[in-house]
Design a protein around this motif. Sequence first.
Motif, mmCIF file in Angstrom:
data_model
loop_
_atom_site.group_PDB
_atom_site.id
_atom_site.type_symbol
_atom_site.label_atom_id
_atom_site.label_comp_id
_atom_site.label_asym_id
_atom_site.label_seq_id
_atom_site.Cartn_x
_atom_site.Cartn_y
_atom_site.Cartn_z
ATOM 1 N N ASP A 113 24.110 21.749 33.933
ATOM 2 C CA ASP A 113 23.095 22.190 34.896
ATOM 3 C C ASP A 113 22.107 21.167 35.432
ATOM 4 O O ASP A 113 21.662 20.365 34.460
ATOM 5 C CB ASP A 113 22.633 23.448 34.245
ATOM 6 N N ASN A 114 21.688 21.363 36.527
ATOM 7 C CA ASN A 114 20.706 20.484 36.930
ATOM 8 C C ASN A 114 19.749 21.392 37.951
ATOM 9 O O ASN A 114 19.962 22.313 38.169
ATOM 10 C CB ASN A 114 21.106 19.096 37.444
ATOM 11 N N ARG A 115 18.946 20.688 38.889
ATOM 12 C CA ARG A 115 18.020 21.395 39.688
ATOM 13 C C ARG A 115 18.934 22.005 40.943
ATOM 14 O O ARG A 115 18.366 23.082 41.451
ATOM 15 C CB ARG A 115 17.002 20.691 40.337
ATOM 16 N N THR A 116 19.983 21.725 41.244
ATOM 17 C CA THR A 116 20.702 21.877 42.481
ATOM 18 C C THR A 116 22.096 22.544 42.193
ATOM 19 O O THR A 116 22.880 23.157 42.937
ATOM 20 C CB THR A 116 20.938 20.868 43.412
ATOM 21 N N ASP A 117 22.536 22.412 40.859
ATOM 22 C CA ASP A 117 23.924 22.958 40.554
ATOM 23 C C ASP A 117 24.094 23.654 39.191
ATOM 24 O O ASP A 117 23.351 22.879 38.257
ATOM 25 C CB ASP A 117 24.810 21.846 40.579
ATOM 26 N N LEU A 118 24.323 24.756 39.185
ATOM 27 C CA LEU A 118 24.664 25.440 37.650
ATOM 28 C C LEU A 118 26.077 25.759 37.529
ATOM 29 O O LEU A 118 26.927 25.859 38.558
ATOM 30 C CB LEU A 118 23.736 27.056 37.918
ATOM 31 N N TYR A 119 26.435 25.945 36.196
ATOM 32 C CA TYR A 119 27.885 25.997 35.863
ATOM 33 C C TYR A 119 28.217 27.269 34.876
ATOM 34 O O TYR A 119 27.247 27.522 34.044
ATOM 35 C CB TYR A 119 28.482 24.669 35.237
ATOM 36 N N GLN A 120 29.055 28.029 35.566
ATOM 37 C CA GLN A 120 29.311 29.142 34.574
ATOM 38 C C GLN A 120 30.201 28.728 33.353
ATOM 39 O O GLN A 120 30.309 29.724 32.373
ATOM 40 C CB GLN A 120 30.238 30.262 35.348
ATOM 41 N N ASP A 121 30.640 27.710 33.254
ATOM 42 C CA ASP A 121 31.538 27.201 32.123
ATOM 43 C C ASP A 121 32.636 28.065 31.856
ATOM 44 O O ASP A 121 32.742 28.272 30.799
ATOM 45 C CB ASP A 121 30.551 26.834 30.934
ATOM 46 N N ARG A 122 33.290 28.226 32.806
ATOM 47 C CA ARG A 122 34.745 29.221 32.729
ATOM 48 C C ARG A 122 35.750 28.488 32.882
ATOM 49 O O ARG A 122 35.581 27.571 33.600
ATOM 50 C CB ARG A 122 34.523 30.339 33.768
ATOM 51 N N ARG A 123 36.782 28.778 32.372
ATOM 52 C CA ARG A 123 38.277 28.202 32.229
ATOM 53 C C ARG A 123 39.350 28.967 33.445
ATOM 54 O O ARG A 123 40.279 28.203 33.586
ATOM 55 C CB ARG A 123 38.782 28.004 31.144
ATOM 56 N N ASN A 124 38.678 30.004 34.037
ATOM 57 C CA ASN A 124 39.616 30.683 34.870
ATOM 58 C C ASN A 124 38.814 31.142 36.237
ATOM 59 O O ASN A 124 37.494 30.944 36.198
ATOM 60 C CB ASN A 124 40.047 31.993 34.421
ATOM 61 N N TYR A 125 39.320 31.143 37.235
ATOM 62 C CA TYR A 125 38.669 31.463 38.623
ATOM 63 C C TYR A 125 38.157 32.848 38.557
ATOM 64 O O TYR A 125 38.623 33.672 37.725
ATOM 65 C CB TYR A 125 39.712 31.386 39.783
ATOM 66 N N VAL A 126 36.908 33.128 39.314
ATOM 67 C CA VAL A 126 36.210 34.427 39.239
ATOM 68 C C VAL A 126 36.519 34.941 40.687
ATOM 69 O O VAL A 126 36.696 36.078 40.553
ATOM 70 C CB VAL A 126 34.565 34.039 39.123
ATOM 71 N N TRP A 127 36.233 34.164 41.766
ATOM 72 C CA TRP A 127 36.311 34.700 43.094
ATOM 73 C C TRP A 127 37.880 35.110 43.496
ATOM 74 O O TRP A 127 38.453 34.001 43.732
ATOM 75 C CB TRP A 127 35.552 34.111 43.926
ATOM 76 N N ASP A 128 38.085 36.228 43.795
ATOM 77 C CA ASP A 128 39.483 36.566 44.611
ATOM 78 C C ASP A 128 39.649 36.021 45.915
ATOM 79 O O ASP A 128 38.645 36.533 46.738
ATOM 80 C CB ASP A 128 39.516 38.024 44.347
ATOM 81 N N ASN A 129 40.545 35.157 46.229
ATOM 82 C CA ASN A 129 40.695 34.746 47.565
ATOM 83 C C ASN A 129 41.032 35.735 48.559
ATOM 84 O O ASN A 129 40.804 35.521 49.578
ATOM 85 C CB ASN A 129 42.018 33.825 47.672
ATOM 86 N N ASN A 130 41.632 37.007 48.243
ATOM 87 C CA ASN A 130 42.192 37.803 49.236
ATOM 88 C C ASN A 130 41.124 38.755 49.611
ATOM 89 O O ASN A 130 41.389 39.781 50.166
ATOM 90 C CB ASN A 130 43.688 38.413 48.427
ATOM 91 N N GLY A 131 40.112 38.887 48.668
ATOM 92 C CA GLY A 131 39.140 40.098 49.101
ATOM 93 C C GLY A 131 38.350 40.096 47.791
ATOM 94 O O GLY A 131 38.771 40.501 46.630
ATOM 95 N N ASP A 132 37.113 39.809 48.073
ATOM 96 C CA ASP A 132 36.162 40.317 46.694
ATOM 97 C C ASP A 132 34.684 40.363 47.069
ATOM 98 O O ASP A 132 34.584 40.388 48.266
ATOM 99 C CB ASP A 132 36.293 38.961 45.702
ATOM 100 N N GLN A 133 33.858 40.465 46.246
ATOM 101 C CA GLN A 133 32.465 40.537 46.715
ATOM 102 C C GLN A 133 31.301 40.115 45.585
ATOM 103 O O GLN A 133 31.841 39.966 44.425
ATOM 104 C CB GLN A 133 31.889 42.080 46.735
ATOM 105 N N ALA A 134 30.589 39.216 46.067
ATOM 106 C CA ALA A 134 29.456 38.471 45.252
ATOM 107 C C ALA A 134 28.625 39.358 45.092
ATOM 108 O O ALA A 134 27.913 39.770 46.369
ATOM 109 C CB ALA A 134 29.171 37.112 45.614
ATOM 110 N N ILE A 135 27.813 39.722 44.226
ATOM 111 C CA ILE A 135 26.737 40.558 43.941
ATOM 112 C C ILE A 135 25.639 40.209 43.256
ATOM 113 O O ILE A 135 25.631 39.505 41.921
ATOM 114 C CB ILE A 135 27.054 41.994 43.290
ATOM 115 N N LEU A 136 24.521 39.831 43.878
ATOM 116 C CA LEU A 136 23.435 39.315 43.025
ATOM 117 C C LEU A 136 22.331 40.524 42.716
ATOM 118 O O LEU A 136 22.057 41.343 43.600
ATOM 119 C CB LEU A 136 22.456 38.374 44.166
ATOM 120 N N ARG A 137 22.068 40.550 41.261
ATOM 121 C CA ARG A 137 21.108 41.411 40.848
ATOM 122 C C ARG A 137 19.672 41.181 40.246
ATOM 123 O O ARG A 137 19.959 39.711 39.529
ATOM 124 C CB ARG A 137 21.953 42.356 39.822
ATOM 125 N N SER A 138 18.738 41.940 40.283
ATOM 126 C CA SER A 138 17.536 41.410 39.599
ATOM 127 C C SER A 138 17.719 41.565 38.132
ATOM 128 O O SER A 138 18.513 42.163 37.694
ATOM 129 C CB SER A 138 16.463 42.163 40.255
#
Length: 153
Positions: A113-138
Amino acid sequence: MFPNASRVAMAVLGSAALTAIAALPAGAACHHVPHHARSAVVLGAVQYDSPGRDDRSNRSLNAEWVTVRNTGRTPVNIKGWSLSDKSGHAYRFGNLRLNGHGQVRVHTGIGRDNRTDLYQDRRNYVWDNNGDQAILRSDRHRVVDTVAWGRRH
């Protein structure tokens, strides 16, 4: 006066529009900001389909990312906020201060991690190419912003 001038202008405008569309990341998708949320922090560009083959290499995983932007002038600490997909994969932000008009990219793979980039440290994809949704919560679990894409959108 110039009979072909309007045709030339239309051709130039049309090609400029196509160029602008082609330059957008794969995540040029539909935003939905809930009416109750008036946060300066929003989701920006999304690269949900990493370029090239999906070979689960760290390089490919890190080419999948979501941008979180502070559109306001004052800094905002997003400690405890989360970024998730429709399936419930969630990334929780640590003590992160987004400067005014600042942004950070949240990559799927492993990194430092640095000021401009953060990493989830996952070994599998998260976002579904065929349809998905990114949700930002407080930090109070309120939906701040969403971006959806694909067939299911």
